[in-house]
Every structure is written in structure tokens, then in C-alpha cells.
Design an enzyme around this catalytic site. Structure first.
Site, PDB file in Angstrom:
ATOM      1  N   ASP A  69       0.915  -1.058   0.056  1.00  0.00           N
ATOM      2  CA  ASP A  69      -0.118   0.158   0.018  1.00  0.00           C
ATOM      3  C   ASP A  69       0.879   1.061   0.126  1.00  0.00           C
ATOM      4  OD1 ASP A  69      -2.320   1.253  -0.152  1.00  0.00           O
ATOM      5  OD2 ASP A  69      -2.564   1.382   1.894  1.00  0.00           O
ATOM      6  N   ASP A 151       2.499  12.820  -8.787  1.00  0.00           N
ATOM      7  CA  ASP A 151       3.947  13.132  -9.442  1.00  0.00           C
ATOM      8  C   ASP A 151       4.192  14.638 -10.269  1.00  0.00           C
ATOM      9  OD1 ASP A 151       4.861  10.428  -8.779  1.00  0.00           O
ATOM     10  OD2 ASP A 151       4.465   9.749 -10.814  1.00  0.00           O
TER      11      ASP A 151
HETATM   12  P1  ITT Z   1      -3.882  -0.510  -6.325  1.00  0.00           P
HETATM   13  O1  ITT Z   1      -4.946  -0.901  -7.109  1.00  0.00           O
HETATM   14  O2  ITT Z   1      -2.822  -1.456  -6.193  1.00  0.00           O
HETATM   15  O3  ITT Z   1      -4.444  -0.070  -4.730  1.00  0.00           O
HETATM   16  P2  ITT Z   1      -3.574   2.430  -6.421  1.00  0.00           P
HETATM   17  O4  ITT Z   1      -3.906   3.078  -7.461  1.00  0.00           O
HETATM   18  O5  ITT Z   1      -4.544   2.564  -4.845  1.00  0.00           O
HETATM   19  O6  ITT Z   1      -3.293   1.008  -6.677  1.00  0.00           O
HETATM   20  P3  ITT Z   1      -0.933   2.861  -4.472  1.00  0.00           P
HETATM   21  O7  ITT Z   1      -1.693   2.058  -3.484  1.00  0.00           O
HETATM   22  O8  ITT Z   1       0.145   2.316  -5.017  1.00  0.00           O
HETATM   23  O9  ITT Z   1      -2.193   2.783  -5.753  1.00  0.00           O
HETATM   24  O10 ITT Z   1      -1.087   4.268  -4.317  1.00  0.00           O
HETATM   25  C1  ITT Z   1      -2.345   4.988  -3.501  1.00  0.00           C
HETATM   26  C2  ITT Z   1      -2.348   6.369  -4.143  1.00  0.00           C
HETATM   27  O11 ITT Z   1      -1.051   7.108  -3.676  1.00  0.00           O
HETATM   28  C3  ITT Z   1      -2.269   6.328  -5.533  1.00  0.00           C
HETATM   29  O12 ITT Z   1      -3.572   6.358  -6.253  1.00  0.00           O
HETATM   30  C4  ITT Z   1      -1.891   7.789  -5.928  1.00  0.00           C
HETATM   31  O13 ITT Z   1      -2.712   8.878  -5.633  1.00  0.00           O
HETATM   32  C5  ITT Z   1      -0.811   7.885  -4.778  1.00  0.00           C
HETATM   33  N1  ITT Z   1       0.535   7.530  -4.963  1.00  0.00           N
HETATM   34  C6  ITT Z   1       1.049   6.596  -4.662  1.00  0.00           C
HETATM   35  N2  ITT Z   1       2.440   6.149  -5.218  1.00  0.00           N
HETATM   36  C7  ITT Z   1       2.405   7.429  -6.058  1.00  0.00           C
HETATM   37  C8  ITT Z   1       3.409   7.723  -6.885  1.00  0.00           C
HETATM   38  O14 ITT Z   1       4.616   7.040  -7.016  1.00  0.00           O
HETATM   39  N3  ITT Z   1       3.302   8.919  -7.674  1.00  0.00           N
HETATM   40  C9  ITT Z   1       2.283   9.663  -7.337  1.00  0.00           C
HETATM   41  N4  ITT Z   1       1.189   9.173  -6.613  1.00  0.00           N
HETATM   42  C10 ITT Z   1       1.247   7.905  -5.932  1.00  0.00           C
END
Ligand code: ITT
Length: 192
Positions: A69, A151
Site C-alpha cells: 500500500d 507526481d
Molecule cells: P492499487 O489498485 O494497487 O490499490 P492504487 O492506485 O491505490 O493501486 P497505491 O496503493 O500504490 O495505488 O497508491 C495509492 C495512491 O497514492 C495512488 O492512487 C496515488 O494517488 C498515490 N501515489 C502512490 N504512489 C504514487 C507515486 O509513485 N506517484 C504519485 N502518486 C502516488
């Protein structure tokens, strides 16, 4: 080669992580182990949400697995958006609206922020946690077209370019996700 379940159905994510971990393990998705349920993320910390996913898979399917997460943490906003990063401005997962809400709330405050990824691995019943952080600050303006989420407004420490102005390869050298997965990789080496 032993298989290891990655608690995701996102094929793109699986491919990216398989690439980091190399050929010491073969990753399989939730569907490949017969899990078709949506796993809740009910907790208010990123670490707890990653653990609950991994534990659910272990209890239900008894297979070695890991879950991740991630989120953006802004201390001046008491840790927000945090676990709510994807849906900060509402259930639509609208990146632009999420960024606008961050700007609105952060105006006049300290812009320091970090991304964090927490991975929980459950292997042969033992629980192991790996964390990666990328420190930086929030810009009041978007820069760059690459990446996703926050980002374009995240300027990592020591860089004059946002994550969205970096290629995936460049971002992967310093990102929270890469740091956490490289720790997992080092741990699995020789153990799996
Ligand atoms: P899952 O389906 O795997 O849950 P997710 O889109 O929720 O994918 P993450 O759990 O990795 O992705 O991250 C949750 C949120 O945090 C993601 O939707 C972004 O808004 C933010 N986020 C995480 N990592 C990021 C990154 O490398 N760059 C920009 N935003 C990021």
C-alpha cells in the site's frame, strides 16, 4: 522456482514488480490463486492496510504472499492524504481534483511531504514488513507529463525535477516503491 502471490490484480503492477524481483520467484496474482473477492482496506494507516490484505490471503488460502500500500503523507495536513491518497477529493479517484484539494488545504503551510510504500510479506506463517520513503515537497503548480497521481506536484529532495518530469527508470532509482521492493528482494535472496 517457487511461486509467491502478489495481492493485486493489476497486471501492469505485477509485471513491474516481477521485473524488480527477477527470476528468483514467480509472482502470481490474486485470481491465479482463486481469490476473486475485493479485499477491504479499512484502516487508517498505510501499514495496517497492507498487513490486512496479506493476512486475509494467508488465512483464507494459506499461500505465501505479499501486499503493498502506498500514499502521499503531508505532515502539515496531519498526514493527509495518507491512506486516502487515491480518493482524497472523492470516490472518483480524480488526480486533478486530489491535487487541487491539497493546494487548497496547504496554502500558507509547510510544503514538506513524502511518499511511502509499505509491503507486508507473509511467508510460511511469519510476517515481515518493508518500508520505502521518498522525501520532498509539494509545488503549487504542475510540472511534467510522466508518472501518475501526485507526481506532477512532487519535487523529490535533491532534485530540480518533479517525479512527472523523470523517466520511469529515473524515478525508479529514488522512489518509495522501488526502495521498499528492493528491500523485499534482498530479503528473499537465498531464503526463497
Ligand atoms: P492499487 O489498485 O494497487 O490499490 P492504487 O492506485 O491505490 O493501486 P497505491 O496503493 O500504490 O495505488 O497508491 C495509492 C495512491 O497514492 C495512488 O492512487 C496515488 O494517488 C498515490 N501515489 C502512490 N504512489 C504514487 C507515486 O509513485 N506517484 C504519485 N502518486 C502516488
Amino acid at each position: 522456482m517457487r511461486t509467491l502471490c502478489f495481492a493485486t490484480n493489476n497486471a501492469h503492477k505485477l509485471k513491474e514488480i516481477q521485473n524488480i524481483l527477477g527470476d528468483q520467484v514467480k509472482l502470481v496474482t490474486l485470481e491465479e490463486i482463486g481469490c476473486f473477492e475485493e479485499i477491504d482496506e479499512p484502516f487508517d494507516t498505510i501499514a495496517a492496510n497492507s498487513e490486512v490484505k496479506a493476512r486475509f490471503i494467508w488465512e483464507r488460502f494459506k499461500v505465501n504472499n505479499f501486499a503493498d500500500d502506498s500514499g502521499l503523507v503531508i505532515p502539515a495536513l496531519d498526514g493527509e492524504p495518507g491512506v486516502r491518497s487515491a480518493r482524497y477529493a472523492g470516490p472518483e479517484r480524480d488526480n486533478k481534483a486530489n491535487i487541487r484539494l491539497v493546494w487548497e488545504r496547504l496554502r500558507g503551510l509547510d510544503t514538506s511531504a513524502y511518499f511511502v510504500t509499505v509491503i507486508t510479506l507473509i511467508m510460511d506463517g511469519g510476517t515481515y514488513v518493508f518500508e520505502g520513503k521518498a522525501q520532498g515537497r509539494i509545488l503549487f503548480g504542475e510540472r511534467g507529463e510522466n508518472g501518475f497521481g501526485y507526481d506532477p506536484v512532487f519535487l523529490p529532495e535533491g532534485s530540480d525535477r518533479t517525479f512527472a518530469e523523470m523517466s520511469l527508470d529515473e524515478k525508479s532509482k529514488i522512489s518509495h516503491r522501488a526502495k521498499a521492493f528492493n528491500k523485499l528482494k534482498a530479503f528473499l535472496q537465498g531464503r526463497y
